[in-house]
Motif scaffolding. Structure first.
Motif, PDB file in Angstrom:
ATOM      1  N   PHE A 160       0.795  -1.297   0.096  1.00  0.00           N
ATOM      2  CA  PHE A 160      -0.078   0.144  -0.099  1.00  0.00           C
ATOM      3  C   PHE A 160       1.051   1.458   0.003  1.00  0.00           C
ATOM      4  O   PHE A 160       0.556   2.018  -0.711  1.00  0.00           O
ATOM      5  CB  PHE A 160      -0.989  -0.003   1.059  1.00  0.00           C
ATOM      6  N   SER A 161       1.956   1.452   0.790  1.00  0.00           N
ATOM      7  CA  SER A 161       2.613   2.432   0.964  1.00  0.00           C
ATOM      8  C   SER A 161       3.494   2.682  -0.229  1.00  0.00           C
ATOM      9  O   SER A 161       3.658   3.762  -0.939  1.00  0.00           O
ATOM     10  CB  SER A 161       3.869   2.302   1.838  1.00  0.00           C
ATOM     11  N   LEU A 162       3.937   1.529  -1.185  1.00  0.00           N
ATOM     12  CA  LEU A 162       4.756   1.834  -2.373  1.00  0.00           C
ATOM     13  C   LEU A 162       3.864   2.226  -3.441  1.00  0.00           C
ATOM     14  O   LEU A 162       4.123   3.425  -4.159  1.00  0.00           O
ATOM     15  CB  LEU A 162       5.256   0.636  -2.819  1.00  0.00           C
ATOM     16  N   ILE A 163       2.616   1.849  -3.615  1.00  0.00           N
ATOM     17  CA  ILE A 163       1.734   2.206  -4.659  1.00  0.00           C
ATOM     18  C   ILE A 163       1.102   3.689  -4.285  1.00  0.00           C
ATOM     19  O   ILE A 163       1.138   4.539  -5.169  1.00  0.00           O
ATOM     20  CB  ILE A 163       0.421   1.371  -4.634  1.00  0.00           C
ATOM     21  N   LEU A 164       0.852   4.002  -3.102  1.00  0.00           N
ATOM     22  CA  LEU A 164       0.327   5.354  -2.701  1.00  0.00           C
ATOM     23  C   LEU A 164       1.459   6.357  -2.878  1.00  0.00           C
ATOM     24  O   LEU A 164       1.248   7.441  -3.402  1.00  0.00           O
ATOM     25  CB  LEU A 164      -0.026   5.231  -1.091  1.00  0.00           C
ATOM     26  N   PHE A 165       2.614   6.169  -2.715  1.00  0.00           N
ATOM     27  CA  PHE A 165       3.771   7.017  -2.605  1.00  0.00           C
ATOM     28  C   PHE A 165       3.979   7.212  -4.499  1.00  0.00           C
ATOM     29  O   PHE A 165       4.030   8.379  -4.814  1.00  0.00           O
ATOM     30  CB  PHE A 165       5.056   6.582  -2.371  1.00  0.00           C
TER      31      PHE A 165
ATOM     32  N   SER B 157      -5.696   8.284  -5.877  1.00  0.00           N
ATOM     33  CA  SER B 157      -4.599   7.800  -5.612  1.00  0.00           C
ATOM     34  C   SER B 157      -4.691   7.064  -4.314  1.00  0.00           C
ATOM     35  O   SER B 157      -4.052   5.716  -4.299  1.00  0.00           O
ATOM     36  CB  SER B 157      -3.373   8.729  -5.392  1.00  0.00           C
ATOM     37  N   ILE B 158      -5.524   7.483  -3.362  1.00  0.00           N
ATOM     38  CA  ILE B 158      -5.498   6.744  -2.221  1.00  0.00           C
ATOM     39  C   ILE B 158      -6.094   5.622  -2.081  1.00  0.00           C
ATOM     40  O   ILE B 158      -6.133   4.447  -1.899  1.00  0.00           O
ATOM     41  CB  ILE B 158      -6.073   7.573  -1.111  1.00  0.00           C
ATOM     42  N   ILE B 159      -7.399   5.723  -2.971  1.00  0.00           N
ATOM     43  CA  ILE B 159      -8.432   4.534  -2.948  1.00  0.00           C
ATOM     44  C   ILE B 159      -7.987   3.353  -3.862  1.00  0.00           C
ATOM     45  O   ILE B 159      -7.933   2.174  -3.332  1.00  0.00           O
ATOM     46  CB  ILE B 159      -9.973   5.079  -3.646  1.00  0.00           C
ATOM     47  N   GLN B 160      -7.413   3.625  -5.085  1.00  0.00           N
ATOM     48  CA  GLN B 160      -6.582   2.731  -5.886  1.00  0.00           C
ATOM     49  C   GLN B 160      -5.342   1.995  -5.098  1.00  0.00           C
ATOM     50  O   GLN B 160      -5.482   0.656  -5.131  1.00  0.00           O
ATOM     51  CB  GLN B 160      -6.089   3.206  -6.985  1.00  0.00           C
TER      52      GLN B 160
END
Length: 223
Positions: A77-82, A205-208
């Protein structure tokens, strides 16, 4: 000059640079300072988010799952969100809009779940292909449908993430390209629309990132 609008999402032609994938490594410039600087409000907010996700993933995972397995999905989650957030800044390549990265995230995890299932839980995996209580005449079709839906899981995860990131960026690009051809009153409306789109893209971005990690957690819990 771009050949078409989608060229802005091509890592080899975007601004004639071949270093666009380096944007995925910028996370190493932002995260390490949190370990030796005094925690700020942003650090406390991030720690709260991570703890909340950790508790939620632990609920979705089975009780007999390996300890610390929820940290894998929290890191995902952290990697995708960033990377989603970085794509909102000008002149930064949106890595998550490319299937190369999204498939790299989804396919190995899905393959590891399938290999683990086939080795240690093969009969249960076959039982999932035939829903309980289904008519026997429909069982062959249900097995085919369940098998296909299981096979396309990594691709649907990857396409969902990349398509959602591309759609918003394309809309912002299309609106911004028309800004030089309109008068001032309409331009003010266009700027307001761009601000609203940026807010929407921030939410997307957060939701995905959340949807990707939650679905991967659910696929893991089935094993």
């Amino acid at each position: 000059m771009m050949a078409n609008l989608f060229s802005s999402f091509d890592p080899s032609t975007n601004f004639n640079s071949t270093l666009n994938w380096m944007s995925t490594l910028l996370i190493f410039l932002f995260i390490p300072p949190t370990y030796w600087l005094i925690p700020s409000r942003w650090n406390f907010i991030w720690i709260l988010i991570i703890n909340t996700l950790h508790k939620e993933f632990k609920v979705l995972l089975k009780e007999n799952s390996s300890k610390g397995s929820s940290l894998i999905f929290t890191s995902l989650f952290s990697l995708i969100l960033f990377n989603n957030f970085l794509g909102l800044f000008p002149y930064i390549f949106t890595a998550t809009s490319h299937l190369t990265l999204t498939l790299t995230l989804s396919l190995p995890l899905w393959l590891s779940f399938m290999i683990y299932n086939m080795i240690f839980n093969f009969m249960n995996m076959l039982a999932h292909l035939a829903p309980q209580g289904a008519p026997q005449i429909l069982l062959p079709f249900l097995v085919i449908i369940e098998t296909i839906s299981n096979i396309i899981r990594p691709s649907t995860l990857a396409i969902r993430l990349s398509a959602n990131m591309i759609a918003g960026h394309l809309l912002i690009t299309l609106l911004s390209n028309s800004g030089s051809m309109i008068n001032i009153p309409i331009l003010s409306i266009l700027i307001l629309a761009q601000i609203l789109l940026l807010i929407l893209e921030t939410a997307v971005s957060i939701i995905q990132a959340y949807v990707f990690s939650i679905l991967m957690t659910l696929y893991s819990s089935e094993n």
